[in-house]
Design a protein around this motif. Structure first.
Motif, PDB file in Angstrom:
ATOM      1  N   TRP A 118     -16.756   1.821   0.857  1.00  0.00           N
ATOM      2  CA  TRP A 118     -16.816   2.378   2.207  1.00  0.00           C
ATOM      3  C   TRP A 118     -16.566   3.876   2.237  1.00  0.00           C
ATOM      4  O   TRP A 118     -16.057   4.422   3.199  1.00  0.00           O
ATOM      5  CB  TRP A 118     -15.912   1.609   3.158  1.00  0.00           C
ATOM      6  N   PRO A 122     -10.634   9.862  -1.162  1.00  0.00           N
ATOM      7  CA  PRO A 122     -10.088  10.893  -2.053  1.00  0.00           C
ATOM      8  C   PRO A 122      -8.637  10.624  -2.456  1.00  0.00           C
ATOM      9  O   PRO A 122      -7.937   9.861  -1.789  1.00  0.00           O
ATOM     10  CB  PRO A 122     -10.152  12.152  -1.182  1.00  0.00           C
ATOM     11  N   ASN A 124      -6.822  13.550  -3.236  1.00  0.00           N
ATOM     12  CA  ASN A 124      -6.353  14.938  -3.268  1.00  0.00           C
ATOM     13  C   ASN A 124      -4.886  15.079  -2.868  1.00  0.00           C
ATOM     14  O   ASN A 124      -4.158  15.895  -3.431  1.00  0.00           O
ATOM     15  CB  ASN A 124      -7.245  15.819  -2.378  1.00  0.00           C
ATOM     16  N   LEU A 125      -4.431  14.247  -1.920  1.00  0.00           N
ATOM     17  CA  LEU A 125      -3.027  14.385  -1.490  1.00  0.00           C
ATOM     18  C   LEU A 125      -2.076  13.949  -2.596  1.00  0.00           C
ATOM     19  O   LEU A 125      -0.995  14.517  -2.767  1.00  0.00           O
ATOM     20  CB  LEU A 125      -2.775  13.553  -0.229  1.00  0.00           C
ATOM     21  N   VAL A 161      -1.816  10.935   7.379  1.00  0.00           N
ATOM     22  CA  VAL A 161      -0.894   9.888   6.934  1.00  0.00           C
ATOM     23  C   VAL A 161      -1.600   9.055   5.870  1.00  0.00           C
ATOM     24  O   VAL A 161      -2.670   8.503   6.126  1.00  0.00           O
ATOM     25  CB  VAL A 161      -0.476   9.000   8.123  1.00  0.00           C
ATOM     26  N   SER A 162      -1.024   9.001   4.684  1.00  0.00           N
ATOM     27  CA  SER A 162      -1.650   8.266   3.585  1.00  0.00           C
ATOM     28  C   SER A 162      -0.653   7.298   2.960  1.00  0.00           C
ATOM     29  O   SER A 162       0.409   7.704   2.477  1.00  0.00           O
ATOM     30  CB  SER A 162      -2.152   9.248   2.523  1.00  0.00           C
ATOM     31  N   VAL A 163      -1.030   6.023   2.965  1.00  0.00           N
ATOM     32  CA  VAL A 163      -0.180   4.995   2.354  1.00  0.00           C
ATOM     33  C   VAL A 163      -0.071   5.251   0.851  1.00  0.00           C
ATOM     34  O   VAL A 163       1.016   5.288   0.275  1.00  0.00           O
ATOM     35  CB  VAL A 163      -0.779   3.593   2.615  1.00  0.00           C
ATOM     36  N   ALA A 165      -0.747   7.955  -1.036  1.00  0.00           N
ATOM     37  CA  ALA A 165      -0.104   9.192  -1.483  1.00  0.00           C
ATOM     38  C   ALA A 165       1.394   9.164  -1.198  1.00  0.00           C
ATOM     39  O   ALA A 165       2.190   9.714  -1.969  1.00  0.00           O
ATOM     40  CB  ALA A 165      -0.773  10.394  -0.830  1.00  0.00           C
ATOM     41  N   GLU A 188       4.045   2.202   6.783  1.00  0.00           N
ATOM     42  CA  GLU A 188       3.606   0.815   6.642  1.00  0.00           C
ATOM     43  C   GLU A 188       4.749  -0.007   6.019  1.00  0.00           C
ATOM     44  O   GLU A 188       5.529   0.537   5.206  1.00  0.00           O
ATOM     45  CB  GLU A 188       2.384   0.759   5.725  1.00  0.00           C
ATOM     46  N   THR A 303      -6.518  -0.859   9.601  1.00  0.00           N
ATOM     47  CA  THR A 303      -7.914  -0.834   9.145  1.00  0.00           C
ATOM     48  C   THR A 303      -8.232  -2.094   8.336  1.00  0.00           C
ATOM     49  O   THR A 303      -9.373  -2.564   8.338  1.00  0.00           O
ATOM     50  CB  THR A 303      -8.211   0.444   8.316  1.00  0.00           C
ATOM     51  N   ASP A 304      -7.218  -2.658   7.693  1.00  0.00           N
ATOM     52  CA  ASP A 304      -7.437  -3.872   6.905  1.00  0.00           C
ATOM     53  C   ASP A 304      -7.718  -5.110   7.759  1.00  0.00           C
ATOM     54  O   ASP A 304      -7.982  -6.181   7.211  1.00  0.00           O
ATOM     55  CB  ASP A 304      -6.205  -4.154   6.023  1.00  0.00           C
ATOM     56  N   ILE A 326      -9.465   5.368  10.307  1.00  0.00           N
ATOM     57  CA  ILE A 326      -8.889   5.603   8.976  1.00  0.00           C
ATOM     58  C   ILE A 326     -10.034   5.798   7.973  1.00  0.00           C
ATOM     59  O   ILE A 326     -10.061   6.783   7.239  1.00  0.00           O
ATOM     60  CB  ILE A 326      -8.003   4.412   8.534  1.00  0.00           C
ATOM     61  N   TYR A 327     -10.949   4.851   7.951  1.00  0.00           N
ATOM     62  CA  TYR A 327     -12.124   4.952   7.070  1.00  0.00           C
ATOM     63  C   TYR A 327     -13.375   4.862   7.933  1.00  0.00           C
ATOM     64  O   TYR A 327     -13.732   3.792   8.428  1.00  0.00           O
ATOM     65  CB  TYR A 327     -12.081   3.865   5.991  1.00  0.00           C
TER      66      TYR A 327
HETATM   67  C1  UD1 Z   1      -5.539   2.509   3.475  1.00  0.00           C
HETATM   68  C2  UD1 Z   1      -4.744   2.047   4.655  1.00  0.00           C
HETATM   69  C3  UD1 Z   1      -3.899   0.900   4.195  1.00  0.00           C
HETATM   70  C4  UD1 Z   1      -4.827  -0.147   3.581  1.00  0.00           C
HETATM   71  C5  UD1 Z   1      -5.685   0.433   2.471  1.00  0.00           C
HETATM   72  C6  UD1 Z   1      -6.694  -0.532   1.896  1.00  0.00           C
HETATM   73  C7  UD1 Z   1      -3.850   3.414   6.460  1.00  0.00           C
HETATM   74  C8  UD1 Z   1      -3.087   4.648   6.828  1.00  0.00           C
HETATM   75  N1  UD1 Z   1      -3.964   3.149   5.164  1.00  0.00           N
HETATM   76  O1  UD1 Z   1      -4.594   2.854   2.477  1.00  0.00           O
HETATM   77  O2  UD1 Z   1      -3.163   0.370   5.267  1.00  0.00           O
HETATM   78  O3  UD1 Z   1      -4.092  -1.219   3.080  1.00  0.00           O
HETATM   79  O4  UD1 Z   1      -6.396   1.522   3.002  1.00  0.00           O
HETATM   80  O5  UD1 Z   1      -7.561  -0.975   2.828  1.00  0.00           O
HETATM   81  O6  UD1 Z   1      -4.306   2.702   7.309  1.00  0.00           O
HETATM   82  N2  UD1 Z   1      -6.693  10.456   2.316  1.00  0.00           N
HETATM   83  C9  UD1 Z   1      -7.017  11.718   1.910  1.00  0.00           C
HETATM   84  N3  UD1 Z   1      -6.542  12.149   0.691  1.00  0.00           N
HETATM   85  C10 UD1 Z   1      -5.760  11.366  -0.095  1.00  0.00           C
HETATM   86  C11 UD1 Z   1      -5.443  10.073   0.327  1.00  0.00           C
HETATM   87  C12 UD1 Z   1      -5.938   9.651   1.557  1.00  0.00           C
HETATM   88  O7  UD1 Z   1      -7.707  12.447   2.587  1.00  0.00           O
HETATM   89  O8  UD1 Z   1      -5.359  11.815  -1.183  1.00  0.00           O
HETATM   90  C13 UD1 Z   1      -7.193   9.967   3.624  1.00  0.00           C
HETATM   91  C14 UD1 Z   1      -8.138   8.790   3.466  1.00  0.00           C
HETATM   92  O9  UD1 Z   1      -9.461   9.203   3.252  1.00  0.00           O
HETATM   93  C15 UD1 Z   1      -7.936   8.072   4.782  1.00  0.00           C
HETATM   94  C16 UD1 Z   1      -6.471   8.320   5.125  1.00  0.00           C
HETATM   95  O10 UD1 Z   1      -6.089   9.452   4.356  1.00  0.00           O
HETATM   96  O11 UD1 Z   1      -8.734   8.625   5.788  1.00  0.00           O
HETATM   97  C17 UD1 Z   1      -5.541   7.164   4.798  1.00  0.00           C
HETATM   98  O12 UD1 Z   1      -5.663   6.892   3.420  1.00  0.00           O
HETATM   99  P1  UD1 Z   1      -4.583   6.087   2.601  1.00  0.00           P
HETATM  100  O13 UD1 Z   1      -3.567   5.511   3.522  1.00  0.00           O
HETATM  101  O14 UD1 Z   1      -4.143   6.851   1.436  1.00  0.00           O
HETATM  102  O15 UD1 Z   1      -5.478   4.990   2.027  1.00  0.00           O
HETATM  103  P2  UD1 Z   1      -5.006   3.803   1.260  1.00  0.00           P
HETATM  104  O16 UD1 Z   1      -3.741   4.025   0.511  1.00  0.00           O
HETATM  105  O17 UD1 Z   1      -6.212   3.333   0.579  1.00  0.00           O
END
Ligand code: UD1
Length: 420
Positions: A118, A122, A124-125, A161-163, A165, A188, A303-304, A326-327
Protein backbone atom coordinates in the motif's frame (compact mmCIF):
# COMPACT_ATOMS: atom_id res chain seq x y z
CA UNK A 1 -0.46 -22.24 -1.24
CA UNK A 2 -3.55 -22.39 0.93
CA UNK A 3 -6.92 -20.87 0.15
CA UNK A 4 -10.06 -20.46 2.24
CA UNK A 5 -13.46 -21.55 1.03
CA UNK A 6 -16.25 -19.73 2.83
CA UNK A 7 -19.94 -20.40 2.36
CA UNK A 8 -21.78 -17.27 3.48
CA UNK A 9 -25.03 -16.85 5.33
CA UNK A 10 -24.35 -18.59 8.65
CA UNK A 11 -25.15 -16.76 11.89
CA UNK A 12 -22.23 -16.75 14.30
CA UNK A 13 -22.59 -17.37 18.02
CA UNK A 14 -20.52 -18.25 21.05
CA UNK A 15 -17.20 -16.95 22.28
CA UNK A 16 -13.77 -16.71 20.76
CA UNK A 17 -10.51 -16.23 22.67
CA UNK A 18 -8.24 -13.51 21.34
CA UNK A 19 -4.54 -14.23 20.84
CA UNK A 20 -1.57 -12.09 21.83
CA UNK A 21 -0.98 -8.96 19.74
CA UNK A 22 1.30 -9.34 16.75
CA UNK A 23 2.22 -5.67 16.85
CA UNK A 24 3.22 -5.92 20.51
CA UNK A 25 5.06 -9.23 20.09
CA UNK A 26 7.34 -8.16 17.23
CA UNK A 27 9.08 -5.20 18.93
CA UNK A 28 9.35 -7.19 22.16
CA UNK A 29 11.06 -10.02 20.31
CA UNK A 30 13.53 -7.47 18.89
CA UNK A 31 14.00 -5.98 22.37
CA UNK A 32 15.43 -9.31 23.58
CA UNK A 33 18.60 -8.26 21.71
CA UNK A 34 19.12 -5.44 24.21
CA UNK A 35 20.58 -7.76 26.80
CA UNK A 36 22.26 -11.14 27.09
CA UNK A 37 20.23 -13.88 28.74
CA UNK A 38 17.11 -15.99 28.52
CA UNK A 39 13.87 -14.09 27.84
CA UNK A 40 10.36 -15.46 28.27
CA UNK A 41 7.46 -14.07 26.27
CA UNK A 42 4.09 -15.63 27.13
CA UNK A 43 0.79 -15.38 25.24
CA UNK A 44 2.85 -15.28 22.03
CA UNK A 45 0.63 -15.41 18.93
CA UNK A 46 1.60 -18.29 16.64
CA UNK A 47 1.79 -16.48 13.30
CA UNK A 48 4.05 -16.53 10.32
CA UNK A 49 5.23 -13.01 11.31
CA UNK A 50 6.34 -14.11 14.78
CA UNK A 51 8.09 -17.10 13.19
CA UNK A 52 9.82 -14.72 10.76
CA UNK A 53 11.02 -12.58 13.66
CA UNK A 54 12.28 -15.77 15.35
CA UNK A 55 14.28 -16.50 12.19
CA UNK A 56 15.73 -12.99 12.21
CA UNK A 57 16.85 -13.48 15.82
CA UNK A 58 18.29 -16.92 14.97
CA UNK A 59 20.20 -15.44 12.04
CA UNK A 60 21.83 -13.08 14.54
CA UNK A 61 22.84 -16.03 16.74
CA UNK A 62 19.98 -16.17 19.26
CA UNK A 63 18.24 -19.42 20.15
CA UNK A 64 14.46 -19.30 19.91
CA UNK A 65 12.06 -21.98 21.12
CA UNK A 66 8.27 -22.02 21.15
CA UNK A 67 6.59 -24.07 23.88
CA UNK A 68 2.94 -23.69 22.99
CA UNK A 69 2.29 -19.97 23.29
CA UNK A 70 5.45 -19.30 25.27
CA UNK A 71 8.47 -18.11 23.34
CA UNK A 72 11.88 -18.43 24.97
CA UNK A 73 14.69 -16.42 23.42
CA UNK A 74 18.29 -16.94 24.49
CA UNK A 75 20.40 -14.00 23.35
CA UNK A 76 23.62 -15.09 25.07
CA UNK A 77 25.43 -16.00 21.86
CA UNK A 78 24.35 -13.24 19.49
CA UNK A 79 27.36 -12.75 17.25
CA UNK A 80 26.09 -11.42 13.94
CA UNK A 81 24.62 -7.97 13.38
CA UNK A 82 23.10 -8.54 9.95
CA UNK A 83 19.38 -8.79 9.18
CA UNK A 84 19.32 -9.95 5.56
CA UNK A 85 17.11 -8.68 2.75
CA UNK A 86 15.33 -12.02 2.30
CA UNK A 87 13.86 -11.81 5.78
CA UNK A 88 13.30 -8.05 6.01
CA UNK A 89 11.45 -7.89 2.69
CA UNK A 90 8.97 -10.55 3.87
CA UNK A 91 8.34 -8.64 7.08
CA UNK A 92 9.14 -4.97 7.54
CA UNK A 93 9.03 -5.24 11.33
CA UNK A 94 12.43 -6.99 11.04
CA UNK A 95 13.93 -3.46 10.99
CA UNK A 96 13.13 -3.29 14.71
CA UNK A 97 16.43 -5.11 15.35
CA UNK A 98 18.37 -2.04 14.17
CA UNK A 99 18.01 0.03 17.37
CA UNK A 100 18.70 -2.85 19.79
CA UNK A 101 21.78 -4.01 17.81
CA UNK A 102 23.24 -0.49 17.76
CA UNK A 103 22.46 0.02 21.43
CA UNK A 104 24.02 -3.23 22.65
CA UNK A 105 26.80 -3.95 20.15
CA UNK A 106 27.41 -0.60 18.46
CA UNK A 107 27.08 -2.31 15.08
CA UNK A 108 24.28 -3.29 12.71
CA UNK A 109 23.70 -4.11 9.08
CA UNK A 110 19.99 -4.24 8.40
CA UNK A 111 18.37 -4.42 4.98
CA UNK A 112 16.12 -1.55 3.96
CA UNK A 113 12.61 -3.01 3.74
CA UNK A 114 11.53 -1.41 0.46
CA UNK A 115 7.91 -0.58 -0.37
CA UNK A 116 4.83 -2.57 0.46
CA UNK A 117 1.45 -3.35 -1.04
CA UNK A 118 0.00 0.00 0.00
CA UNK A 119 2.79 2.43 -0.76
CA UNK A 120 6.31 3.50 0.15
CA UNK A 121 6.18 3.15 3.98
CA UNK A 122 9.39 5.07 4.70
CA UNK A 123 11.71 4.52 7.68
CA UNK A 124 13.28 7.98 7.55
CA UNK A 125 12.15 8.78 11.10
CA UNK A 126 13.85 5.63 12.41
CA UNK A 127 17.09 6.67 10.70
CA UNK A 128 16.89 10.38 11.54
CA UNK A 129 16.20 9.60 15.18
CA UNK A 130 19.07 7.12 15.45
CA UNK A 131 21.39 9.57 13.70
CA UNK A 132 20.34 12.28 16.16
CA UNK A 133 21.55 9.78 18.79
CA UNK A 134 24.98 9.68 17.15
CA UNK A 135 24.54 6.51 15.04
CA UNK A 136 26.14 7.92 11.84
CA UNK A 137 24.26 5.41 9.71
CA UNK A 138 25.17 4.83 6.09
CA UNK A 139 23.18 3.23 3.29
CA UNK A 140 25.30 0.63 1.54
CA UNK A 141 24.02 -1.72 -1.20
CA UNK A 142 20.46 -1.59 0.15
CA UNK A 143 21.50 -2.00 3.78
CA UNK A 144 21.48 0.44 6.70
CA UNK A 145 24.91 0.12 8.25
CA UNK A 146 26.34 1.37 11.53
CA UNK A 147 29.89 0.66 12.86
CA UNK A 148 31.59 1.60 16.10
CA UNK A 149 28.48 3.38 17.26
CA UNK A 150 28.15 4.83 20.73
CA UNK A 151 24.59 6.01 21.06
CA UNK A 152 24.13 9.25 22.96
CA UNK A 153 20.91 10.68 24.35
CA UNK A 154 19.27 13.35 22.16
CA UNK A 155 16.10 15.39 21.74
CA UNK A 156 14.00 14.15 18.85
CA UNK A 157 10.65 15.44 17.61
CA UNK A 158 8.55 13.09 15.45
CA UNK A 159 7.10 15.15 12.59
CA UNK A 160 4.36 12.50 12.26
CA UNK A 161 3.21 10.02 14.88
CA UNK A 162 4.92 6.74 14.03
CA UNK A 163 4.41 3.46 15.88
CA UNK A 164 7.46 1.84 14.31
CA UNK A 165 9.85 4.74 14.83
CA UNK A 166 8.70 5.28 18.42
CA UNK A 167 9.45 1.64 19.27
CA UNK A 168 12.78 1.79 17.45
CA UNK A 169 14.04 4.92 19.22
CA UNK A 170 12.76 3.84 22.61
CA UNK A 171 14.71 0.58 22.33
CA UNK A 172 17.85 2.45 21.30
CA UNK A 173 17.53 5.12 23.99
CA UNK A 174 17.22 2.77 26.97
CA UNK A 175 20.92 1.84 26.64
CA UNK A 176 22.23 5.13 25.17
CA UNK A 177 24.53 7.35 27.19
CA UNK A 178 22.58 10.20 28.79
CA UNK A 179 19.00 11.41 28.44
CA UNK A 180 16.80 11.13 25.36
CA UNK A 181 13.68 13.18 24.99
CA UNK A 182 11.16 11.93 22.42
CA UNK A 183 8.34 14.25 21.48
CA UNK A 184 5.08 13.46 19.61
CA UNK A 185 5.47 9.73 20.16
CA UNK A 186 2.89 7.06 19.36
CA UNK A 187 0.75 5.93 22.30
CA UNK A 188 -0.67 2.74 20.77
CA UNK A 189 -1.13 0.01 23.42
CA UNK A 190 1.74 -1.92 21.78
CA UNK A 191 4.07 1.01 22.47
CA UNK A 192 2.91 1.46 26.04
CA UNK A 193 3.35 -2.28 26.62
CA UNK A 194 6.90 -2.16 25.21
CA UNK A 195 7.78 0.79 27.47
CA UNK A 196 6.36 -0.94 30.53
CA UNK A 197 8.29 -4.13 29.82
CA UNK A 198 11.52 -2.18 29.34
CA UNK A 199 10.95 -0.48 32.70
CA UNK A 200 10.43 -3.90 34.34
CA UNK A 201 13.82 -4.84 32.88
CA UNK A 202 15.50 -1.83 34.52
CA UNK A 203 15.04 0.92 31.90
CA UNK A 204 14.28 4.45 33.09
CA UNK A 205 11.38 5.85 31.07
CA UNK A 206 9.13 8.70 32.15
CA UNK A 207 5.90 9.83 30.51
CA UNK A 208 4.63 6.41 29.44
CA UNK A 209 1.19 6.80 27.84
CA UNK A 210 1.80 10.48 26.97
CA UNK A 211 3.16 12.07 23.76
CA UNK A 212 6.47 12.94 25.43
CA UNK A 213 8.94 10.34 26.72
CA UNK A 214 12.07 11.04 28.72
CA UNK A 215 14.48 8.12 28.74
CA UNK A 216 17.60 8.03 30.88
CA UNK A 217 20.01 5.45 29.46
CA UNK A 218 21.15 2.65 31.77
CA UNK A 219 24.21 0.40 31.45
CA UNK A 220 22.42 -2.91 31.61
CA UNK A 221 18.94 -4.43 31.43
CA UNK A 222 17.55 -7.67 32.84
CA UNK A 223 16.09 -10.26 30.47
CA UNK A 224 12.42 -9.86 29.54
CA UNK A 225 9.75 -11.88 31.32
CA UNK A 226 6.28 -10.86 30.21
CA UNK A 227 2.94 -11.79 28.72
CA UNK A 228 1.98 -10.23 25.38
CA UNK A 229 -1.11 -7.98 25.51
CA UNK A 230 -4.25 -9.12 23.62
CA UNK A 231 -4.52 -8.33 19.92
CA UNK A 232 -7.01 -5.48 19.64
CA UNK A 233 -7.11 -5.78 15.84
CA UNK A 234 -7.92 -9.48 15.91
CA UNK A 235 -10.61 -8.80 18.53
CA UNK A 236 -12.08 -5.95 16.49
CA UNK A 237 -12.06 -8.14 13.37
CA UNK A 238 -14.30 -10.72 15.10
CA UNK A 239 -16.59 -7.90 16.31
CA UNK A 240 -16.87 -6.69 12.71
CA UNK A 241 -17.75 -10.26 11.69
CA UNK A 242 -20.64 -10.14 14.20
CA UNK A 243 -21.73 -6.74 12.89
CA UNK A 244 -21.91 -7.87 9.27
CA UNK A 245 -23.68 -11.18 9.97
CA UNK A 246 -26.17 -9.78 12.51
CA UNK A 247 -24.80 -12.22 15.08
CA UNK A 248 -24.29 -12.20 18.82
CA UNK A 249 -20.85 -13.24 20.03
CA UNK A 250 -18.28 -12.57 22.71
CA UNK A 251 -14.56 -12.07 22.45
CA UNK A 252 -12.56 -13.20 25.47
CA UNK A 253 -9.01 -12.54 26.67
CA UNK A 254 -9.25 -9.01 25.26
CA UNK A 255 -8.68 -5.54 26.69
CA UNK A 256 -11.85 -3.44 26.10
CA UNK A 257 -9.95 -0.21 26.90
CA UNK A 258 -7.84 -0.79 23.76
CA UNK A 259 -10.97 -1.08 21.62
CA UNK A 260 -12.69 2.20 22.61
CA UNK A 261 -13.23 3.95 19.29
CA UNK A 262 -13.91 0.70 17.43
CA UNK A 263 -16.71 -0.11 19.90
CA UNK A 264 -18.21 3.36 19.42
CA UNK A 265 -18.11 2.97 15.62
CA UNK A 266 -19.80 -0.44 15.86
CA UNK A 267 -22.52 1.13 18.01
CA UNK A 268 -23.01 3.82 15.37
CA UNK A 269 -23.42 0.99 12.85
CA UNK A 270 -26.28 -0.35 15.00
CA UNK A 271 -24.52 -2.97 17.14
CA UNK A 272 -25.31 -3.50 20.80
CA UNK A 273 -22.00 -3.58 22.62
CA UNK A 274 -21.34 -4.69 26.18
CA UNK A 275 -17.79 -4.32 27.47
CA UNK A 276 -16.94 -6.42 30.53
CA UNK A 277 -13.83 -7.50 32.37
CA UNK A 278 -11.45 -8.73 29.65
CA UNK A 279 -14.36 -9.48 27.34
CA UNK A 280 -16.71 -7.75 24.92
CA UNK A 281 -20.10 -9.01 23.81
CA UNK A 282 -21.64 -7.66 20.66
CA UNK A 283 -24.96 -8.17 18.88
CA UNK A 284 -25.06 -7.11 15.27
CA UNK A 285 -28.07 -5.32 13.73
CA UNK A 286 -30.38 -6.83 11.10
CA UNK A 287 -28.62 -4.50 8.66
CA UNK A 288 -25.74 -2.19 9.61
CA UNK A 289 -26.31 1.57 9.46
CA UNK A 290 -24.01 3.70 7.29
CA UNK A 291 -21.10 5.30 9.16
CA UNK A 292 -18.25 7.75 8.61
CA UNK A 293 -14.81 6.62 9.74
CA UNK A 294 -11.44 8.38 9.70
CA UNK A 295 -8.26 6.53 10.66
CA UNK A 296 -5.95 8.25 13.11
CA UNK A 297 -3.16 7.31 15.49
CA UNK A 298 -4.38 5.73 18.75
CA UNK A 299 -6.75 6.49 20.44
CA UNK A 300 -8.33 7.18 17.01
CA UNK A 301 -9.77 4.55 14.68
CA UNK A 302 -6.93 2.20 13.63
CA UNK A 303 -5.76 1.95 10.04
CA UNK A 304 -5.50 -1.77 10.76
CA UNK A 305 -9.34 -1.93 10.93
CA UNK A 306 -10.07 0.24 7.89
CA UNK A 307 -10.49 -2.67 5.46
CA UNK A 308 -12.66 -4.75 7.80
CA UNK A 309 -15.02 -1.85 8.59
CA UNK A 310 -15.32 -1.24 4.85
CA UNK A 311 -16.68 -4.78 4.46
CA UNK A 312 -19.36 -3.96 7.05
CA UNK A 313 -20.19 -0.69 5.25
CA UNK A 314 -20.50 -2.61 1.97
CA UNK A 315 -23.85 -4.03 3.14
CA UNK A 316 -24.97 -1.04 5.24
CA UNK A 317 -28.20 0.82 4.74
CA UNK A 318 -26.94 4.01 3.12
CA UNK A 319 -23.64 5.54 2.04
CA UNK A 320 -20.59 5.47 4.30
CA UNK A 321 -17.26 7.24 3.96
CA UNK A 322 -13.96 5.78 5.08
CA UNK A 323 -10.87 7.99 5.11
CA UNK A 324 -7.39 6.56 5.70
CA UNK A 325 -5.13 9.37 6.92
CA UNK A 326 -2.29 7.07 7.99
CA UNK A 327 -1.69 5.21 4.72
CA UNK A 328 -3.26 7.09 1.83
CA UNK A 329 -3.06 4.16 -0.62
CA UNK A 330 -4.08 1.33 1.67
CA UNK A 331 -7.06 0.28 -0.45
CA UNK A 332 -6.01 -2.90 -2.25
CA UNK A 333 -9.11 -4.61 -0.83
CA UNK A 334 -11.44 -2.28 -2.79
CA UNK A 335 -11.30 -4.10 -6.17
CA UNK A 336 -11.56 -7.48 -4.42
CA UNK A 337 -14.61 -6.37 -2.39
CA UNK A 338 -16.07 -5.12 -5.68
CA UNK A 339 -15.80 -8.69 -7.02
CA UNK A 340 -18.19 -9.68 -4.23
CA UNK A 341 -20.61 -6.93 -5.30
CA UNK A 342 -19.51 -4.02 -3.09
CA UNK A 343 -20.08 -0.53 -4.51
CA UNK A 344 -17.01 1.52 -3.54
CA UNK A 345 -15.79 4.67 -5.24
CA UNK A 346 -12.40 6.18 -4.35
CA UNK A 347 -11.67 9.90 -4.08
CA UNK A 348 -7.99 10.11 -3.16
CA UNK A 349 -7.77 8.53 0.32
CA UNK A 350 -11.53 8.53 0.87
CA UNK A 351 -13.65 5.50 0.05
CA UNK A 352 -17.32 6.22 -0.59
CA UNK A 353 -19.17 3.02 0.11
CA UNK A 354 -22.75 2.75 -1.08
CA UNK A 355 -24.28 -0.12 0.85
CA UNK A 356 -25.84 -2.91 -1.20
CA UNK A 357 -28.50 -5.34 0.02
CA UNK A 358 -26.45 -8.42 -0.67
CA UNK A 359 -22.99 -9.57 -1.67
CA UNK A 360 -22.40 -12.66 -3.77
CA UNK A 361 -19.58 -15.17 -3.40
CA UNK A 362 -16.73 -15.12 -5.94
CA UNK A 363 -13.07 -16.08 -6.19
CA UNK A 364 -10.95 -13.27 -4.69
CA UNK A 365 -7.35 -12.68 -3.81
CA UNK A 366 -5.86 -11.65 -0.48
CA UNK A 367 -3.39 -8.77 -0.84
CA UNK A 368 -2.29 -7.93 2.69
CA UNK A 369 -3.14 -8.97 6.22
CA UNK A 370 -6.07 -6.69 6.94
CA UNK A 371 -7.35 -6.68 3.34
CA UNK A 372 -7.59 -10.47 3.65
CA UNK A 373 -9.52 -10.14 6.88
CA UNK A 374 -11.97 -7.81 5.11
CA UNK A 375 -12.55 -10.43 2.43
CA UNK A 376 -13.20 -13.09 5.08
CA UNK A 377 -15.76 -10.84 6.78
CA UNK A 378 -17.49 -10.01 3.51
CA UNK A 379 -17.52 -13.70 2.52
CA UNK A 380 -19.38 -14.56 5.74
CA UNK A 381 -22.48 -12.76 4.37
CA UNK A 382 -21.96 -13.21 0.64
CA UNK A 383 -24.46 -15.56 -0.97
CA UNK A 384 -22.85 -18.84 -2.02
CA UNK A 385 -19.20 -19.67 -1.98
CA UNK A 386 -16.18 -17.35 -1.83
CA UNK A 387 -12.71 -18.69 -2.44
CA UNK A 388 -9.95 -16.49 -0.98
CA UNK A 389 -6.55 -17.24 -2.48
CA UNK A 390 -3.12 -16.28 -1.17
CA UNK A 391 -4.14 -16.45 2.46
CA UNK A 392 -0.52 -16.54 3.56
CA UNK A 393 -1.18 -12.85 4.18
CA UNK A 394 -3.91 -13.80 6.65
CA UNK A 395 -1.61 -16.29 8.36
CA UNK A 396 0.86 -13.46 9.00
CA UNK A 397 -1.53 -11.79 11.41
CA UNK A 398 -4.39 -14.09 12.48
CA UNK A 399 -3.75 -17.23 14.50
CA UNK A 400 -5.93 -20.19 13.47
CA UNK A 401 -8.56 -17.92 12.00
CA UNK A 402 -10.54 -20.66 10.29
CA UNK A 403 -10.69 -22.79 13.44
CA UNK A 404 -11.85 -19.78 15.43
CA UNK A 405 -14.54 -18.96 12.86
CA UNK A 406 -15.71 -22.57 12.64
CA UNK A 407 -15.96 -22.55 16.45
CA UNK A 408 -18.43 -19.67 16.09
CA UNK A 409 -20.51 -21.56 13.51
CA UNK A 410 -19.09 -20.23 10.23
CA UNK A 411 -18.75 -22.52 7.22
CA UNK A 412 -15.04 -22.14 6.46
CA UNK A 413 -12.48 -24.59 5.22
CA UNK A 414 -8.85 -24.36 4.23
CA UNK A 415 -7.73 -26.07 1.06
CA UNK A 416 -4.37 -26.50 -0.65
CA UNK A 417 -4.21 -24.77 -3.98
CA UNK A 418 -1.64 -25.57 -6.58
CA UNK A 419 0.03 -22.84 -8.63
CA UNK A 420 -1.90 -19.88 -7.14
C1 UD1 B 1 1.14 1.66 11.17
C2 UD1 B 1 0.07 2.01 12.16
C3 UD1 B 1 -0.02 0.87 13.12
C4 UD1 B 1 -0.27 -0.41 12.32
C5 UD1 B 1 0.80 -0.62 11.26
C6 UD1 B 1 0.55 -1.82 10.36
C7 UD1 B 1 -0.49 4.22 13.01
C8 UD1 B 1 0.03 5.50 13.59
N1 UD1 B 1 0.40 3.26 12.80
O1 UD1 B 1 2.32 1.45 11.92
O2 UD1 B 1 -1.05 1.10 14.05
O3 UD1 B 1 -0.31 -1.52 13.16
O4 UD1 B 1 0.83 0.52 10.44
O5 UD1 B 1 -0.61 -1.71 9.69
O6 UD1 B 1 -1.66 4.08 12.78
N2 UD1 B 1 6.21 7.44 8.59
C9 UD1 B 1 7.17 8.22 8.01
N3 UD1 B 1 8.49 7.92 8.27
C10 UD1 B 1 8.85 6.89 9.08
C11 UD1 B 1 7.86 6.09 9.65
C12 UD1 B 1 6.53 6.41 9.38
O7 UD1 B 1 6.89 9.16 7.29
O8 UD1 B 1 10.06 6.68 9.28
C13 UD1 B 1 4.78 7.74 8.33
C14 UD1 B 1 4.09 6.62 7.58
O9 UD1 B 1 4.25 6.74 6.19
C15 UD1 B 1 2.67 6.79 8.04
C16 UD1 B 1 2.79 7.30 9.48
O10 UD1 B 1 4.11 7.82 9.58
O11 UD1 B 1 2.00 7.75 7.28
C17 UD1 B 1 2.60 6.23 10.54
O12 UD1 B 1 3.56 5.22 10.31
P1 UD1 B 1 3.99 4.17 11.41
O13 UD1 B 1 3.11 4.30 12.61
O14 UD1 B 1 5.44 4.17 11.59
O15 UD1 B 1 3.69 2.88 10.65
P2 UD1 B 1 3.75 1.51 11.23
O16 UD1 B 1 4.72 1.36 12.35
O17 UD1 B 1 3.83 0.65 10.05
Amino acid sequence: MDALIIRGGQRLSGRVEISGAKNAALPLMAATLLTSGVHTLRNMPLLSDTRTMARVLETLGAKVAFHGHTCVVDTTNVASYEAPYDLVRTMRASVYVLGPLLARFGAARVSLPGGCAWGPRPINLHLDGLNAMNANLEIDHGYVVGHDVRLKGADFHFSVVSVGATAQLMMAAVLAEGVTSLDNVAIEPDITALAEVLVQCGAEIEGIGSRQLTIRGVKHLWPIETSIIPDRVEGATFLAAAAITGSGLSIGNCEPAHLGVVLRVLEQAGCEVLAGEREVTVRGPVRPAAINVVTEPFPGFPTDMQAQIMAVCAVADGTSTITDNIYLDRFSHVPELARLGADVRMQNNVAIVKGVERLSGAPVMATDIRASAALVIAALVAEGETKISRIYHLDRGYEAIEQKLVGLGADVKRIKESGA
